[in-house]
Design a protein around this motif. Sequence first.
Motif, PDB file in Angstrom:
ATOM      1  N   THR A 193       0.834  -1.211   0.000  1.00  0.00           N
ATOM      2  CA  THR A 193       0.000   0.000   0.000  1.00  0.00           C
ATOM      3  C   THR A 193       0.867   1.259   0.000  1.00  0.00           C
ATOM      4  N   VAL A 194       0.284   2.333  -0.513  1.00  0.00           N
ATOM      5  CA  VAL A 194       1.039   3.587  -0.572  1.00  0.00           C
ATOM      6  C   VAL A 194       0.934   4.373   0.727  1.00  0.00           C
ATOM      7  N   LEU A 195       0.021   3.974   1.578  1.00  0.00           N
ATOM      8  CA  LEU A 195      -0.178   4.749   2.804  1.00  0.00           C
ATOM      9  C   LEU A 195       0.809   4.324   3.884  1.00  0.00           C
ATOM     10  N   GLY A 196       1.176   5.301   4.743  1.00  0.00           N
ATOM     11  CA  GLY A 196       2.163   5.027   5.779  1.00  0.00           C
ATOM     12  C   GLY A 196       1.592   4.213   6.940  1.00  0.00           C
ATOM     13  N   GLU A 197       2.495   3.713   7.760  1.00  0.00           N
ATOM     14  CA  GLU A 197       2.096   2.865   8.894  1.00  0.00           C
ATOM     15  C   GLU A 197       1.255   3.597   9.926  1.00  0.00           C
ATOM     16  N   ARG A 198       1.691   4.795  10.272  1.00  0.00           N
ATOM     17  CA  ARG A 198       0.933   5.563  11.279  1.00  0.00           C
ATOM     18  C   ARG A 198      -0.445   5.935  10.742  1.00  0.00           C
ATOM     19  N   GLU A 199      -0.470   6.306   9.468  1.00  0.00           N
ATOM     20  CA  GLU A 199      -1.731   6.634   8.804  1.00  0.00           C
ATOM     21  C   GLU A 199      -2.695   5.447   8.890  1.00  0.00           C
ATOM     22  N   LEU A 200      -2.194   4.284   8.550  1.00  0.00           N
ATOM     23  CA  LEU A 200      -3.047   3.095   8.554  1.00  0.00           C
ATOM     24  C   LEU A 200      -3.538   2.777   9.968  1.00  0.00           C
ATOM     25  N   ALA A 201      -2.655   2.918  10.945  1.00  0.00           N
ATOM     26  CA  ALA A 201      -3.036   2.633  12.336  1.00  0.00           C
ATOM     27  C   ALA A 201      -4.092   3.636  12.812  1.00  0.00           C
ATOM     28  N   LEU A 202      -3.907   4.907  12.444  1.00  0.00           N
ATOM     29  CA  LEU A 202      -4.894   5.931  12.833  1.00  0.00           C
ATOM     30  C   LEU A 202      -6.246   5.675  12.174  1.00  0.00           C
ATOM     31  N   ARG A 203      -6.211   5.269  10.928  1.00  0.00           N
ATOM     32  CA  ARG A 203      -7.473   4.966  10.226  1.00  0.00           C
ATOM     33  C   ARG A 203      -8.213   3.842  10.941  1.00  0.00           C
ATOM     34  N   GLU A 204      -7.461   2.833  11.354  1.00  0.00           N
ATOM     35  CA  GLU A 204      -8.071   1.706  12.040  1.00  0.00           C
ATOM     36  C   GLU A 204      -8.710   2.157  13.354  1.00  0.00           C
ATOM     37  N   ARG A 205      -7.987   2.975  14.122  1.00  0.00           N
ATOM     38  CA  ARG A 205      -8.545   3.484  15.384  1.00  0.00           C
ATOM     39  C   ARG A 205      -9.752   4.388  15.110  1.00  0.00           C
ATOM     40  N   ALA A 206      -9.640   5.231  14.088  1.00  0.00           N
ATOM     41  CA  ALA A 206     -10.732   6.165  13.776  1.00  0.00           C
ATOM     42  C   ALA A 206     -12.010   5.416  13.418  1.00  0.00           C
ATOM     43  N   ARG A 207     -11.834   4.319  12.671  1.00  0.00           N
ATOM     44  CA  ARG A 207     -13.005   3.534  12.265  1.00  0.00           C
ATOM     45  C   ARG A 207     -13.849   3.104  13.481  1.00  0.00           C
ATOM     46  N   GLN A 208     -13.186   2.888  14.617  1.00  0.00           N
ATOM     47  CA  GLN A 208     -13.902   2.449  15.810  1.00  0.00           C
ATOM     48  C   GLN A 208     -14.709   3.577  16.467  1.00  0.00           C
ATOM     49  N   VAL A 209     -14.175   4.787  16.398  1.00  0.00           N
ATOM     50  CA  VAL A 209     -14.757   5.862  17.217  1.00  0.00           C
ATOM     51  C   VAL A 209     -15.297   7.055  16.434  1.00  0.00           C
ATOM     52  N   ILE A 210     -15.014   7.129  15.131  1.00  0.00           N
ATOM     53  CA  ILE A 210     -15.565   8.207  14.297  1.00  0.00           C
ATOM     54  C   ILE A 210     -16.308   7.527  13.145  1.00  0.00           C
ATOM     55  N   PRO A 211     -17.621   7.763  13.020  1.00  0.00           N
ATOM     56  CA  PRO A 211     -18.381   7.066  11.972  1.00  0.00           C
ATOM     57  C   PRO A 211     -17.732   7.208  10.591  1.00  0.00           C
ATOM     58  N   GLY A 212     -17.507   6.083   9.949  1.00  0.00           N
ATOM     59  CA  GLY A 212     -16.892   6.096   8.619  1.00  0.00           C
ATOM     60  C   GLY A 212     -15.416   6.459   8.645  1.00  0.00           C
ATOM     61  N   GLY A 213     -14.849   6.632   9.832  1.00  0.00           N
ATOM     62  CA  GLY A 213     -13.444   7.032   9.940  1.00  0.00           C
ATOM     63  C   GLY A 213     -13.254   8.531   9.793  1.00  0.00           C
ATOM     64  N   MET A 214     -14.116   9.165   9.065  1.00  0.00           N
ATOM     65  CA  MET A 214     -14.158  10.626   8.901  1.00  0.00           C
ATOM     66  C   MET A 214     -15.399  10.935   8.089  1.00  0.00           C
ATOM     67  N   TYR A 215     -15.878  12.165   8.165  1.00  0.00           N
ATOM     68  CA  TYR A 215     -17.106  12.574   7.481  1.00  0.00           C
ATOM     69  C   TYR A 215     -16.832  13.899   6.778  1.00  0.00           C
ATOM     70  N   GLY A 216     -17.763  14.293   5.932  1.00  0.00           N
ATOM     71  CA  GLY A 216     -17.683  15.622   5.323  1.00  0.00           C
ATOM     72  C   GLY A 216     -16.572  15.769   4.292  1.00  0.00           C
ATOM     73  N   HIS A 217     -16.216  17.012   4.008  1.00  0.00           N
ATOM     74  CA  HIS A 217     -15.317  17.287   2.884  1.00  0.00           C
ATOM     75  C   HIS A 217     -13.927  16.710   3.081  1.00  0.00           C
ATOM     76  N   MET A 218     -13.529  16.495   4.317  1.00  0.00           N
ATOM     77  CA  MET A 218     -12.176  16.001   4.545  1.00  0.00           C
ATOM     78  C   MET A 218     -12.070  14.478   4.565  1.00  0.00           C
ATOM     79  N   SER A 219     -13.178  13.811   4.289  1.00  0.00           N
ATOM     80  CA  SER A 219     -13.115  12.356   4.227  1.00  0.00           C
ATOM     81  C   SER A 219     -12.402  11.955   2.940  1.00  0.00           C
ATOM     82  N   VAL A 220     -11.150  11.531   3.040  1.00  0.00           N
ATOM     83  CA  VAL A 220     -10.371  11.271   1.819  1.00  0.00           C
ATOM     84  C   VAL A 220     -10.911  10.068   1.036  1.00  0.00           C
ATOM     85  N   GLN A 221     -11.612   9.173   1.714  1.00  0.00           N
ATOM     86  CA  GLN A 221     -12.188   8.028   1.001  1.00  0.00           C
ATOM     87  C   GLN A 221     -13.067   8.478  -0.158  1.00  0.00           C
ATOM     88  N   ALA A 222     -13.639   9.677  -0.040  1.00  0.00           N
ATOM     89  CA  ALA A 222     -14.539  10.176  -1.080  1.00  0.00           C
ATOM     90  C   ALA A 222     -13.796  10.515  -2.365  1.00  0.00           C
TER      91      ALA A 222
END
Length: 405
Positions: A1-30
Amino acid sequence: TVLGERELALRERARQVIPGGMYGHMSVQAFSAAHPQFMASGDGCRVTDTDGRTYLDLMCGWGPVVLGHRHPGVTAAVLDQLDRGDCLDGTSPVAVEFAELLVDTIPSADWAMFCKNGSDATTTSVTIARAATGKRKLLVAHGAYHGAVPWCSLRGSGVTAEDQAHLVHYEYNDLASAEAAAAEAGDDLAAIVVCPMRHDIKRDQELVDPAFARGLRALADRTGAVLILDDVRCGFRLDLGGSWEPLGVRPDLSAWSKAIANGQALGAVTGVEALRDAVRKIYVTGSFWTAAVPLAAGLATLTELRNGVALPAMARTGARLREGLAAQAAAHGVEIRQTGPVQMPMLSFAGDEDFRLATAFAEAAVQRGVYLHPWHNWFLSAAHTDEDIDAILARTDDAFAAVRP
Ligand code: PMP
């Protein structure tokens, strides 16, 4: 993957406590598989993610950062005010000082009031217009973004038809459609809401036709509607007096936010004398609307902008970027379109209806150290130098090579 280790770990933690990992305009998944969701710091025209990767920044916090990240003058004003307090029991005197500076800077402003976000500013403007006229209908351009609140949300989910029952749509730059919308609103027309240019996502930007701007002014005058200019995105990047000032078209109310305080949370509404009493009739406020730190940042930002260096600098570096991108695309045999003002660039690819090419280009760029977006306009800041633009272009040349047919 092109994403860094810390990034991936933060995404995993975010998924648990922030719906969708992130919302709104800053949700990079969009919009990307390669952009980091999380950023650790910013400096000038560079941002650094949590894995220590640094990017030349073409989004500038999606607009707020007009002087550059951590601008020394603004940071000093922030720290100085923070040292004395932020949320106090009464308004800080800096609110008066900043309101005075706005009134002195913006020809259509006889007064100013403060809030937090662009949505606050547009919603407050609409409330003032309805209070002033006693009418309900709002003319808004089809597809235009005025905020993430029910009256103007572009997403249906969680919004009722009643929330938007008093909107009548027109087509941007089509005066006949605005006239027809006004006729439909009849004697219940409160306001005409309009952005300085058409900057809807996922389409090329369109500068305003001066005749359309003048036509809306005349329509408002004829019908008694309030003309509201939503200068949230363009404000303080194109013209300090307001984005339609070069056209000589002055709104009754203007909504401001984004660049007003170089990244501190602040919005504002400015307006003409005739609407002063309407403001006194309505009740709008918020726990943080008069926090002193963002106001001090706004005062420092506008003071710096008024020195006359930043706006011409962005026009120059923006032109350099546009010319460089055009030359590169031509050299690579890639057909692109660049639209809107050079300080707020929008790049799209011919025949790329689903934004597949734009997304591939943005992903290739971010992997090479340039943070830009596939289908939202970008933003220049005064911290971008000619050398920074050249450094950006060195990387985009590679990104074009990566997406070349
Ligand atoms: N109006 C316009 C033209 C905008 O671009 C935005 C934000 N993208 C808003 C209103 C809403 O501002 P905010 O997100 O700060 O509420």
